[in-house]
Design an enzyme around this catalytic site. Structure first.
Site, PDB file in Angstrom:
ATOM      1  N   LYS A 148       1.236  -1.446   0.102  1.00 18.84           N
ATOM      2  CA  LYS A 148      -0.520  -0.180  -0.142  1.00 18.84           C
ATOM      3  C   LYS A 148       0.967   1.158   0.239  1.00 18.84           C
ATOM      4  O   LYS A 148       1.283   1.611   0.820  1.00 18.84           O
ATOM      5  CB  LYS A 148      -0.944   0.046   1.219  1.00 18.84           C
ATOM      6  CG  LYS A 148      -2.389   0.731   1.110  1.00 18.84           C
ATOM      7  CD  LYS A 148      -2.264   2.121   1.000  1.00 18.84           C
ATOM      8  CE  LYS A 148      -2.155   3.241   2.251  1.00 18.84           C
ATOM      9  NZ  LYS A 148      -1.163   4.576   1.746  1.00 18.84           N
TER      10      LYS A 148
ATOM     11  N   GLU B 124      10.130   2.057  10.185  1.00 19.01           N
ATOM     12  CA  GLU B 124      10.872   2.558   9.902  1.00 19.01           C
ATOM     13  C   GLU B 124      10.752   3.731  10.076  1.00 19.01           C
ATOM     14  O   GLU B 124       9.662   4.513   9.345  1.00 19.01           O
ATOM     15  CB  GLU B 124      11.897   2.971   8.564  1.00 19.01           C
ATOM     16  CG  GLU B 124      12.482   1.349   8.338  1.00 19.01           C
ATOM     17  CD  GLU B 124      13.805   1.267   9.403  1.00 19.01           C
ATOM     18  OE1 GLU B 124      14.635   1.823   9.525  1.00 19.01           O
ATOM     19  OE2 GLU B 124      14.145   0.243   9.258  1.00 19.01           O
TER      20      GLU B 124
ATOM     21  N   CYS C 291      14.282  10.485   6.588  1.00 21.67           N
ATOM     22  CA  CYS C 291      14.816  10.403   7.358  1.00 21.67           C
ATOM     23  C   CYS C 291      16.193  10.582   8.702  1.00 21.67           C
ATOM     24  O   CYS C 291      16.521  10.735   9.175  1.00 21.67           O
ATOM     25  CB  CYS C 291      13.970   8.975   8.202  1.00 21.67           C
ATOM     26  SG  CYS C 291      13.802   8.588   7.520  1.00 21.67           S
TER      27      CYS C 291
ATOM     28  N   GLU D 287      10.750  16.299  14.675  1.00 25.64           N
ATOM     29  CA  GLU D 287      10.826  16.584  12.916  1.00 25.64           C
ATOM     30  C   GLU D 287      10.092  17.361  12.388  1.00 25.64           C
ATOM     31  O   GLU D 287       8.720  17.154  11.972  1.00 25.64           O
ATOM     32  CB  GLU D 287      10.766  15.230  12.449  1.00 25.64           C
ATOM     33  CG  GLU D 287      11.198  14.838  10.830  1.00 25.64           C
ATOM     34  CD  GLU D 287      10.709  13.230  11.047  1.00 25.64           C
ATOM     35  OE1 GLU D 287      10.047  12.937  11.105  1.00 25.64           O
ATOM     36  OE2 GLU D 287      12.122  12.576  10.276  1.00 25.64           O
TER      37      GLU D 287
HETATM   38  P1  NDP Z   1       2.720   8.299   7.670  1.00 27.50           P
HETATM   39  O1  NDP Z   1       2.867   7.875   8.369  1.00 27.50           O
HETATM   40  O2  NDP Z   1       2.037   9.469   7.808  1.00 27.50           O
HETATM   41  O3  NDP Z   1       2.748   7.704   6.571  1.00 27.50           O
HETATM   42  C1  NDP Z   1       2.958   6.630   6.077  1.00 27.50           C
HETATM   43  C2  NDP Z   1       2.143   5.578   5.395  1.00 27.50           C
HETATM   44  O4  NDP Z   1       1.362   4.661   6.446  1.00 27.50           O
HETATM   45  C3  NDP Z   1       0.974   6.131   4.293  1.00 27.50           C
HETATM   46  O5  NDP Z   1       1.592   5.032   2.818  1.00 27.50           O
HETATM   47  C4  NDP Z   1      -0.129   6.095   5.317  1.00 27.50           C
HETATM   48  O6  NDP Z   1      -1.092   6.178   3.803  1.00 27.50           O
HETATM   49  C5  NDP Z   1      -0.635   4.994   5.808  1.00 27.50           C
HETATM   50  N1  NDP Z   1      -1.150   5.203   6.914  1.00 27.50           N
HETATM   51  C6  NDP Z   1      -1.668   6.453   7.652  1.00 27.50           C
HETATM   52  N2  NDP Z   1      -2.758   5.776   8.298  1.00 27.50           N
HETATM   53  C7  NDP Z   1      -2.364   4.617   8.438  1.00 27.50           C
HETATM   54  C8  NDP Z   1      -3.340   3.675   9.264  1.00 27.50           C
HETATM   55  N3  NDP Z   1      -4.092   4.160  10.079  1.00 27.50           N
HETATM   56  N4  NDP Z   1      -2.754   2.601   9.102  1.00 27.50           N
HETATM   57  C9  NDP Z   1      -2.774   2.123   8.550  1.00 27.50           C
HETATM   58  N5  NDP Z   1      -1.654   2.591   7.134  1.00 27.50           N
HETATM   59  C10 NDP Z   1      -1.870   3.979   7.491  1.00 27.50           C
HETATM   60  O7  NDP Z   1       3.805   8.748   6.358  1.00 27.50           O
HETATM   61  P2  NDP Z   1       4.295   9.997   5.645  1.00 27.50           P
HETATM   62  O8  NDP Z   1       3.980   9.683   4.848  1.00 27.50           O
HETATM   63  O9  NDP Z   1       4.503  11.484   6.494  1.00 27.50           O
HETATM   64  O10 NDP Z   1       5.959   9.829   5.595  1.00 27.50           O
HETATM   65  C11 NDP Z   1       6.938  10.730   6.331  1.00 27.50           C
HETATM   66  C12 NDP Z   1       7.232  10.415   7.846  1.00 27.50           C
HETATM   67  O11 NDP Z   1       8.451   9.080   6.819  1.00 27.50           O
HETATM   68  C13 NDP Z   1       8.277  10.264   8.213  1.00 27.50           C
HETATM   69  O12 NDP Z   1       7.899  10.693   9.945  1.00 27.50           O
HETATM   70  C14 NDP Z   1       9.670  10.475   8.025  1.00 27.50           C
HETATM   71  O13 NDP Z   1      10.755  10.581   9.334  1.00 27.50           O
HETATM   72  C15 NDP Z   1       9.164   8.860   8.227  1.00 27.50           C
HETATM   73  N6  NDP Z   1      10.446   8.123   7.466  1.00 27.50           N
HETATM   74  C16 NDP Z   1      11.358   7.144   7.881  1.00 27.50           C
HETATM   75  C17 NDP Z   1      12.086   6.416   7.088  1.00 27.50           C
HETATM   76  C18 NDP Z   1      13.212   5.113   7.821  1.00 27.50           C
HETATM   77  O14 NDP Z   1      13.624   4.581   7.249  1.00 27.50           O
HETATM   78  N7  NDP Z   1      12.903   5.266   9.380  1.00 27.50           N
HETATM   79  C19 NDP Z   1      12.730   6.533   5.649  1.00 27.50           C
HETATM   80  C20 NDP Z   1      11.561   7.413   4.702  1.00 27.50           C
HETATM   81  C21 NDP Z   1      10.968   8.305   6.163  1.00 27.50           C
HETATM   82  P3  NDP Z   1      -1.660   7.387   3.540  1.00 27.50           P
HETATM   83  O15 NDP Z   1      -0.742   7.940   2.214  1.00 27.50           O
HETATM   84  O16 NDP Z   1      -3.057   7.464   3.190  1.00 27.50           O
HETATM   85  O17 NDP Z   1      -1.894   8.999   4.214  1.00 27.50           O
END
Ligand code: NDP
Length: 497
Positions: free
Chosen positions: A181, A256, A290, A391
């Site tokens: 997803k 992550e 991140c 962040e």
């Molecule tokens: P989110 O947590 O908002 O979203 C990540 C994914 O989770 C999306 O596909 C989102 O869908 C989905 N999601 C949201 N709500 C739910 C739920 N209730 N149940 C299941 N899936 C859900 O993160 P962001 O997309 O905003 O990404 C940014 C974040 O990712 C930052 O905090 C960053 O630090 C972190 N990150 C970490 C990395 C690492 O390796 N540690 C690497 C890259 C990023 P939808 O798009 O519809 O909201």
């Protein structure tokens, strides 16, 4: 599956069970080009019933052809996928650039390397083995590593294909099947990956893609009793929701999450090299990674020099349209992230940090309607300020002065996060002393953001659970079974006396 629809590119099908199918629950959703603020593609979004279908297909593949396929055949498929990925990386980079706003030169370098992950994990697919455990001559005791089952992969918008590759390559090598997803803002390249997987000849159902909303498709994937494991990259807040929603059937999780990495520059460092690393990792991916060193800790004797170098370098960053080959930095990936970054710039000012470069949205000429922000530098930041603690995920560097090793380590570790860290020094003893005290999953010494398929990556503290990349990545997708075989077949009657 991909067809022009007026001026928009249309991806109206999901990839489920090896077929391109129309969504049962969702509908067409426009994907916005963050450089123009206008839609550029229409994507079919699925909902709970589509997830159910995809999980059923993944389960059938897992229990059927995929489970029976020997590791060396899985490896051959992964190698074929690696070759196809390398062949198509250029086109995929353009699509990722349009969907996420990432500068094309950066997207090309990133996606141009992903085939290495598929190659490297292919080479492990037929080497997953257990141990023999010495006991005594009455038993032969050994372990076997078995795939965890159906994996739900949930990815973010900042580096859509990188975060996908880090999950899909080890999951398939381990013998799992996958339902992906992707983030709602950047679903397109996930569907292109499905096209490559189809072309490589993977059995139907081994890999499935259902674009959709997190609250809807994502939530169903997490709660689905047929999913054995969730591999997630995104925000900590989302991870906590996922944990709660997935608790009922105690599935496995790897996370992550975010970071607020300290990038420490000691006065004895090669300052020019350190500034190259610190500035590039402040503004790469428009600050939306991140791993970036968003807290730059600078020892006081060189503090003014580093501040001046940051201000000068900020002026050299070419912010522009992502597909322009000369652009260094594109826009923020979506409107909410733009608002978030601008609000943190306001917060930094109100907290008393000194703004020495950037500090606002860019709207000149072709940038008018996009989500562009100037590379921004705050000096005299205290680690207690919100811009040093939270962040931002925008191109905002916070320069924090310190005196000596003790204070550097104290500031570096004074954060809820623990993903990455960097330090620059010419003193080899200090390099070891300090790196050993940093609470982070990866510490770079005299370099930064050196990340490869073979280098384990993941967080201490609130930055995550588990590791991606490296041999450790396979652990996310394997269970250990211990088998004990008696060599005598004798078992005493417990009630004989
Ligand atoms: P989110 O947590 O908002 O979203 C990540 C994914 O989770 C999306 O596909 C989102 O869908 C989905 N999601 C949201 N709500 C739910 C739920 N209730 N149940 C299941 N899936 C859900 O993160 P962001 O997309 O905003 O990404 C940014 C974040 O990712 C930052 O905090 C960053 O630090 C972190 N990150 C970490 C990395 C690492 O390796 N540690 C690497 C890259 C990023 P939808 O798009 O519809 O909201």
């Amino acid at each position: 599956m991909r067809a022009p629809a007026g001026s928009l590119v249309r991806y109206d099908r999901l990839f489920v069970g090896g077929e391109w199918v129309a969504p049962l629950d969702g509908g067409l959703v426009e994907s916005i080009d963050p450089a123009t603020g206008l839609p550029w593609a229409e994507v079919g979004f699925g909902g709970p019933r589509d997830i159910d279908r995809a999980v059923a297909a993944a389960r059938e593949a897992f229990e059927g052809p995929w489970r029976r396929m020997p590791g060396w055949e899985r490896a051959a498929l992964l190698r074929r996928l690696a070759d196809l990925y390398r062949e198509h990386a250029g086109e995929m980079a353009v699509l990722e650039s349009r969907d996420s706003g990432r500068a094309i030169r950066e997207a090309r370098a990133d996606l141009g390397a992903h085939h290495h992950w598929y190659q490297w994990f292919a080479s492990l697919a037929d080497k997953i083995s257990g141990r023999t455990i010495p006991m005594d001559d009455t038993v032969h005791c050994f372990t076997t590593r078995v795939p965890v089952g159906v994996v739900g992969a949930i990815t973010p918008w900042n580096a859509p294909m990188l975060t996908t590759t880090w999950k899909v390559a080890p999951a398939l090598a381990a013998g799992c099947t996958v339902v992906l997803k992707p983030a709602e803002q950047t679903p397109v390249t996930a569907l292109e990956l499905a096209r490559l997987i189809e072309k490589a000849g993977f059995p139907p159902g081994v890999f499935n893609v259902v674009p959709g909303y997190g609250r809807d498709a994502g939530a169903r994937l997490v709660a689905h009793p047929g999913v054995d494991k969730i591999a997630f990259t995104g925000e900590g807040r989302t991870a906590k929701t996922i944990l709660r929603n997935g608790a009922d059937n105690l599935k496995r999780f790897s996370f992550e999450l975010g970071g607020k990495a300290p990038h420490i520059i000691f006065a004895d460092a090669d300052v020019d090299q350190a500034v190259n690393a610190a500035t590039s990792s402040a503004w790469a991916v428009c600050g939306q990674s991140c791993a970036l060193g968003s807290r730059v800790l600078v020892e006081r004797p060189i503090y003014d020099r580093v501040v001046a170098a940051f201000a000068e370098r900020a002026r050299k960053v070419r912010v522009g349209m992502p597909l322009d080959e000369t652009t260094h930095m594109g826009p923020q990936a979506h409107a909410e992230q733009l608002d978030k970054t601008l609000s943190y710039i306001k917060i930094g000012r109100s907290e008393g940090a000194e703004l020495i470069a950037g500090g606002g949205r860019l709207t000149d000429g072709p940038l008018a309607n996009g989500y562009f922000v100037a590379p921004t530098v705050f000096a005299n930041v205290a680690n207690e300020m919100r811009i040093a603690r939270e962040e931002i995920f925008g191109p905002v560097a916070a320069l924090i002065p310190f005196s000596g090793e003790e204070e550097a380590v104290a500031i570096a570790n004074d954060t809820t996060y623990g993903l990455t860290a960097g330090l620059w020094t010419r003193d080899v003893g200090r390099a070891h002393r300090v790196s050993a005290r940093i609470q982070a999953g990866i510490v770079w010494v005299n370099t930064y953001r050196y990340i490869r398929w073979s280098t384990p990556y993941g967080g201490f503290k609130a930055s995550g659970w588990g590791r991606e990349n490296g041999l450790e990545a396979l652990d996310n997708f394997l269970e250990t079974r211990t088998t004990v075989v008696s060599t005598t077949g004798q078992f005493p009657d417990a009630y004989a006396q």
